[in-house]
Design a protein around this motif. Structure first.
Motif, PDB file in Angstrom:
ATOM      1  N   GLY A  71       0.809  -1.215   0.000  1.00  0.00           N
ATOM      2  CA  GLY A  71       0.000   0.000   0.000  1.00  0.00           C
ATOM      3  C   GLY A  71       0.844   1.267   0.000  1.00  0.00           C
ATOM      4  N   ILE A  72       2.038   1.203   0.586  1.00  0.00           N
ATOM      5  CA  ILE A  72       2.942   2.356   0.529  1.00  0.00           C
ATOM      6  C   ILE A  72       3.351   2.632  -0.910  1.00  0.00           C
ATOM      7  CG2 ILE A  72       5.253   3.164   1.193  1.00  0.00           C
ATOM      8  CD1 ILE A  72       4.905   1.613   3.815  1.00  0.00           C
ATOM      9  N   LYS A  73       3.532   1.585  -1.684  1.00  0.00           N
ATOM     10  CA  LYS A  73       3.966   1.764  -3.071  1.00  0.00           C
ATOM     11  C   LYS A  73       2.824   2.186  -3.980  1.00  0.00           C
ATOM     12  CE  LYS A  73       7.584   0.700  -4.651  1.00  0.00           C
ATOM     13  NZ  LYS A  73       8.798   1.498  -4.914  1.00  0.00           N
ATOM     14  N   VAL A  74       1.556   1.849  -3.632  1.00  0.00           N
ATOM     15  CA  VAL A  74       0.426   2.112  -4.543  1.00  0.00           C
ATOM     16  C   VAL A  74       0.298   3.582  -4.952  1.00  0.00           C
ATOM     17  CG1 VAL A  74      -2.094   1.989  -4.759  1.00  0.00           C
ATOM     18  CG2 VAL A  74      -0.810   0.020  -3.913  1.00  0.00           C
ATOM     19  N   PRO A  75       0.212   4.595  -4.057  1.00  0.00           N
ATOM     20  CA  PRO A  75       0.162   4.555  -2.605  1.00  0.00           C
ATOM     21  C   PRO A  75      -1.279   4.692  -2.113  1.00  0.00           C
ATOM     22  CG  PRO A  75       0.691   6.768  -3.302  1.00  0.00           C
ATOM     23  CD  PRO A  75       0.412   5.981  -4.556  1.00  0.00           C
ATOM     24  N   ILE A  76      -1.549   4.067  -0.956  1.00  0.00           N
ATOM     25  CA  ILE A  76      -2.852   4.183  -0.311  1.00  0.00           C
ATOM     26  C   ILE A  76      -2.786   5.313   0.707  1.00  0.00           C
ATOM     27  CG2 ILE A  76      -4.507   3.010   1.187  1.00  0.00           C
ATOM     28  CD1 ILE A  76      -3.610   0.368  -0.007  1.00  0.00           C
ATOM     29  N   VAL A  77      -3.760   6.199   0.701  1.00  0.00           N
ATOM     30  CA  VAL A  77      -3.863   7.254   1.712  1.00  0.00           C
ATOM     31  C   VAL A  77      -4.085   6.568   3.066  1.00  0.00           C
ATOM     32  CG1 VAL A  77      -5.226   9.238   2.473  1.00  0.00           C
ATOM     33  CG2 VAL A  77      -4.819   8.863   0.020  1.00  0.00           C
ATOM     34  N   PRO A 125     -14.055  -5.304   2.039  1.00  0.00           N
ATOM     35  CA  PRO A 125     -14.804  -4.060   2.300  1.00  0.00           C
ATOM     36  C   PRO A 125     -13.917  -2.925   2.795  1.00  0.00           C
ATOM     37  CG  PRO A 125     -15.997  -5.949   3.158  1.00  0.00           C
ATOM     38  CD  PRO A 125     -14.648  -6.451   2.756  1.00  0.00           C
ATOM     39  N   ALA A 126     -12.938  -3.248   3.622  1.00  0.00           N
ATOM     40  CA  ALA A 126     -12.011  -2.204   4.088  1.00  0.00           C
ATOM     41  C   ALA A 126     -11.183  -1.663   2.937  1.00  0.00           C
ATOM     42  CB  ALA A 126     -11.096  -2.769   5.176  1.00  0.00           C
ATOM     43  N   LEU A 127     -10.770  -2.537   2.003  1.00  0.00           N
ATOM     44  CA  LEU A 127     -10.025  -2.082   0.834  1.00  0.00           C
ATOM     45  C   LEU A 127     -10.883  -1.169  -0.031  1.00  0.00           C
ATOM     46  CD1 LEU A 127      -8.181  -5.376  -0.226  1.00  0.00           C
ATOM     47  CD2 LEU A 127      -7.231  -3.412   0.991  1.00  0.00           C
ATOM     48  N   ALA A 128     -12.175  -1.489  -0.151  1.00  0.00           N
ATOM     49  CA  ALA A 128     -13.071  -0.638  -0.930  1.00  0.00           C
ATOM     50  C   ALA A 128     -13.204   0.743  -0.295  1.00  0.00           C
ATOM     51  CB  ALA A 128     -14.437  -1.302  -1.062  1.00  0.00           C
ATOM     52  N   ILE A 129     -13.256   0.783   1.029  1.00  0.00           N
ATOM     53  CA  ILE A 129     -13.326   2.080   1.718  1.00  0.00           C
ATOM     54  C   ILE A 129     -12.051   2.883   1.485  1.00  0.00           C
ATOM     55  CG2 ILE A 129     -13.419   3.171   3.996  1.00  0.00           C
ATOM     56  CD1 ILE A 129     -15.212   0.825   4.885  1.00  0.00           C
ATOM     57  N   LEU A 130     -10.903   2.211   1.568  1.00  0.00           N
ATOM     58  CA  LEU A 130      -9.637   2.898   1.294  1.00  0.00           C
ATOM     59  C   LEU A 130      -9.591   3.407  -0.141  1.00  0.00           C
ATOM     60  CD1 LEU A 130      -7.111   0.521   3.115  1.00  0.00           C
ATOM     61  CD2 LEU A 130      -7.752   2.837   3.802  1.00  0.00           C
ATOM     62  N   ALA A 131     -10.177   2.644  -1.061  1.00  0.00           N
ATOM     63  CA  ALA A 131     -10.226   3.091  -2.455  1.00  0.00           C
ATOM     64  C   ALA A 131     -11.021   4.388  -2.587  1.00  0.00           C
ATOM     65  CB  ALA A 131     -10.845   1.998  -3.331  1.00  0.00           C
ATOM     66  N   LEU A 143     -10.298  -0.362  -5.906  1.00  0.00           N
ATOM     67  CA  LEU A 143     -11.715  -0.726  -5.844  1.00  0.00           C
ATOM     68  C   LEU A 143     -11.982  -1.998  -6.638  1.00  0.00           C
ATOM     69  CD1 LEU A 143     -14.654  -0.009  -5.053  1.00  0.00           C
ATOM     70  CD2 LEU A 143     -14.788   1.302  -7.195  1.00  0.00           C
ATOM     71  N   ALA A 144     -11.474  -2.062  -7.855  1.00  0.00           N
ATOM     72  CA  ALA A 144     -11.690  -3.249  -8.687  1.00  0.00           C
ATOM     73  C   ALA A 144     -10.999  -4.471  -8.091  1.00  0.00           C
ATOM     74  CB  ALA A 144     -11.192  -2.988 -10.105  1.00  0.00           C
ATOM     75  N   ALA A 145      -9.802  -4.284  -7.548  1.00  0.00           N
ATOM     76  CA  ALA A 145      -9.098  -5.406  -6.932  1.00  0.00           C
ATOM     77  C   ALA A 145      -9.857  -5.929  -5.724  1.00  0.00           C
ATOM     78  CB  ALA A 145      -7.685  -4.987  -6.531  1.00  0.00           C
ATOM     79  N   ALA A 146     -10.470  -5.037  -4.955  1.00  0.00           N
ATOM     80  CA  ALA A 146     -11.238  -5.461  -3.780  1.00  0.00           C
ATOM     81  C   ALA A 146     -12.432  -6.310  -4.177  1.00  0.00           C
ATOM     82  CB  ALA A 146     -11.694  -4.242  -2.982  1.00  0.00           C
ATOM     83  N   ALA A 147     -13.078  -5.994  -5.300  1.00  0.00           N
ATOM     84  CA  ALA A 147     -14.241  -6.764  -5.749  1.00  0.00           C
ATOM     85  C   ALA A 147     -13.856  -8.198  -6.090  1.00  0.00           C
ATOM     86  CB  ALA A 147     -14.890  -6.081  -6.947  1.00  0.00           C
ATOM     87  N   ALA A 148     -12.684  -8.387  -6.692  1.00  0.00           N
ATOM     88  CA  ALA A 148     -12.107  -9.720  -6.926  1.00  0.00           C
ATOM     89  C   ALA A 148     -13.051 -10.667  -7.653  1.00  0.00           C
ATOM     90  CB  ALA A 148     -11.640 -10.330  -5.605  1.00  0.00           C
ATOM     91  N   THR A 149     -13.650 -10.211  -8.735  1.00  0.00           N
ATOM     92  CA  THR A 149     -14.391 -11.073  -9.649  1.00  0.00           C
ATOM     93  C   THR A 149     -13.592 -11.150 -10.948  1.00  0.00           C
ATOM     94  OG1 THR A 149     -15.665  -9.268 -10.645  1.00  0.00           O
ATOM     95  CG2 THR A 149     -16.558 -10.277  -8.639  1.00  0.00           C
ATOM     96  N   PRO A 150     -13.893 -12.116 -11.809  1.00  0.00           N
ATOM     97  CA  PRO A 150     -13.145 -12.163 -13.081  1.00  0.00           C
ATOM     98  C   PRO A 150     -13.185 -10.853 -13.856  1.00  0.00           C
ATOM     99  CG  PRO A 150     -14.322 -14.221 -12.760  1.00  0.00           C
ATOM    100  CD  PRO A 150     -14.751 -13.310 -11.636  1.00  0.00           C
ATOM    101  N   LEU A 151     -14.361 -10.213 -13.909  1.00  0.00           N
ATOM    102  CA  LEU A 151     -14.455  -8.950 -14.638  1.00  0.00           C
ATOM    103  C   LEU A 151     -13.695  -7.841 -13.931  1.00  0.00           C
ATOM    104  CD1 LEU A 151     -15.600  -7.394 -17.028  1.00  0.00           C
ATOM    105  CD2 LEU A 151     -17.672  -6.961 -15.676  1.00  0.00           C
ATOM    106  N   SER A 152     -13.747  -7.816 -12.597  1.00  0.00           N
ATOM    107  CA  SER A 152     -13.057  -6.745 -11.872  1.00  0.00           C
ATOM    108  C   SER A 152     -11.542  -6.900 -11.942  1.00  0.00           C
ATOM    109  CB  SER A 152     -13.518  -6.698 -10.409  1.00  0.00           C
ATOM    110  OG  SER A 152     -12.950  -7.743  -9.656  1.00  0.00           O
TER     111      SER A 152
END
Length: 511
Positions: A217-223, A273-279, A313-322
């Protein structure tokens, strides 16, 4: 076939740095670096033609034991997740070299560092041994730190040191998680293949995954772990900013998918869900702060913070389309952010400022920068998700794939698209429209060598926007495999089978 992408740049960098100056002059150093980068770009194109788009497994694998007692082996492989990132790395390394100042101080050091950076990034994307990945991940820290510290702006020392500290902490967390995985495997192996089927209690998985998420997350970077990025971008020379935004940030999201979702899929669904909030925080925070900026480069830097939120956000959903959306958004952001930094670099080199309060009227067809201004308009339209460009299809895929899983988070992230239009239209209106001040009445000429890199990237942005299958087709089987790992029903079954190993809130998050 894959080692060429790593060791050819390393050998070139050593030759540039170590050969006598009578042989390796500054001009010849540049020529050698660009020739090697062109060879690597061509070789990447060849790998594209040989890649089996129907296979989700690793291809072109190379393997031999290196230091067996440490669990370190030299294992390389390429799949639909790493292939697009290798391709964009090869392209942007060549563009960064092409755009580098021919009158650099310490040119031999500069070009050798560029070669080392290209090799380190390629190695990280290809490594199939966790310890080998970590070595490549740390190798890219050295050239990037020196490129900011030596060729950066007036506060380059501060920015480089801050980058070094943040990245060192990132590496320490990642290494700790990797050692945890290796120890818990029972065989103390860092080989990715052996760790994929590792079964651990959910609490242990969560501890390891949170460590991985914070590290990458530091590299992404995530707030709020992002503060190193704007300083690094503002102080870095233009070629370094191109690589930092276009490629190096993707090491963070690549690591989350490869070592988070793929190794610990059950825990991933719990923290999703926490990753989606961070997104959402990334998208909205990055956008609002970008609106307040007057430095064009800092504005683009904060836009990167926001747009990497879509990837999260898309990575958090983790479906084939996302997962397909995640890869598309990484490529989209890589191309568009690189284009923006290229154009801002041209504006700065010709006007001597990036301040939108000072710049005005640069679209003047006679004395301004009309073509650069036109390309800037195209690039901000792409960033804002205008149809017909890669930014639109990538963001549409993110929203379409994430909405069924996280509807509220997706709707909030959609605000980021509108806010992107706000700050970038403000940049265009203030800098390129209006009357050209007398201060900029006699701007230096723009030669075609200054325009060609931006024109190439613009062509790709439009081409992939009109024909997105050209990038998505390479990763479809891999996206399907990763999305299957993130299947919510699978995670629910795991939770029901391990109820005592979870925190009290985890079943509710999964449900």
């Amino acid at each position: 076939m894959l080692s060429i992408l790593i060791w050819l740049p390393v050998l070139a960098g050593l030759a540039i740095a170590c050969l006598p100056e009578a042989i390796m002059t500054p001009t010849r150093s540049r020529q050698v670096a660009m020739a090697i980068a062109l060879v690597i770009l061509g070789w990447t194109g060849y790998l594209l033609t040989q890649f089996d788009v129907q296979s989700a497994g690793l291809q072109f694998q190379e393997s031999f034991d290196w230091i067996a007692p440490l669990g370190l082996s030299y294992r390389l492989g390429m799949d639909g997740l790493s292939l697009p990132l290798i391709a964009i790395n090869s392209l942007l390394v060549y563009i960064a070299l092409y755009c580098s100042d021919v009158n650099l101080i310490r040119p031999r050091l500069y070009y050798s560092l560029m070669m080392l950076l290209a090799a380190g990034v390629a190695g990280a994307f290809l490594a199939q041994n966790l310890l080998l990945f970590f070595l490549f991940y740390e190798v890219e820290l050295i050239p990037l730190y020196l490129m900011i510290a030596i060729w950066g702006g007036s506060r380059r020392g501060y920015a480089a040191t801050k980058f070094l500290i943040y990245t060192a902490i990132s590496g320490a967390l990642i290494l700790a998680a990797f050692f945890g995985l290796a120890l818990l495997s029972g065989s103390f192996s860092f080989d990715y293949e052996q760790l994929q089927n590792l079964e651990l209690p959910m609490t242990t998985q969560l501890i390891l995954l949170v460590t991985i998420v914070v590290g990458f997350g530091i590299k992404v970077p995530i707030v709020p772990l992002h503060t190193w990025l704007p300083d690094a971008h503002v102080q870095a020379p233009t070629p370094t900013s191109v690589l930092l935004a276009g490629v190096l940030l993707k090491l963070g999201t690549y690591g989350l998918l490869r070592f988070g979702l793929q190794l610990l899929p059950d825990a991933w669904r719990v923290i999703a869900p926490a990753l989606a909030i961070l997104a959402v925080v990334n998208v909205l925070y990055g956008s609002f702060v970008a609106i307040a900026q007057t430095d064009m480069k800092k504005m683009v830097a904060y836009s990167s913070v926001g747009h990497m939120g879509y990837v999260m956000l898309a990575a958090a959903a983790a479906t084939p389309l996302s997962i397909a959306a995640t890869i598309a958004q990484m490529i989209s952001h890589g191309l568009i952010s690189a284009l923006l930094f290229l154009l801002v670099g041209v504006v700065y080199s010709k006007t001597g400022t990036r301040n939108v309060d000072v710049l005005q009227g640069l679209l003047n067809p006679e004395r301004g920068l009309p073509l650069i201004g036109s390309l800037m308009i195209v690039s901000v339209m792409a960033s804002a998700g205008i149809p017909g460009m890669i930014g639109f299809i990538a963001e549409f895929l993110v929203y379409r794939s994430s909405f069924p899983i996280f509807p509220v988070a997706t709707l909030l992230c959609m605000l980021g698209t509108a806010l992107t239009a706000v700050y970038f239209l403000n940049l265009i209106n203030r800098s390129f429209f209006g009357r050209l001040p007398e201060t900029f009445a006699n701007l230096p000429a723009i030669y075609w060598k200054d325009r060609i890199p931006a024109l190439i990237v613009v062509a790709l942005v439009i081409a992939f926007g009109l024909q997105p299958g050209w990038i998505i087709r390479w990763s479809e089987p891999t996206s399907l495999a990763l999305g299957t790992l993130g299947d919510r029903s699978t995670t629910t079954a795991f939770v029901e089978a391990n109820p005592l190993t979870l925190p009290l809130s985890a079943p509710a998050l999964v449900d």
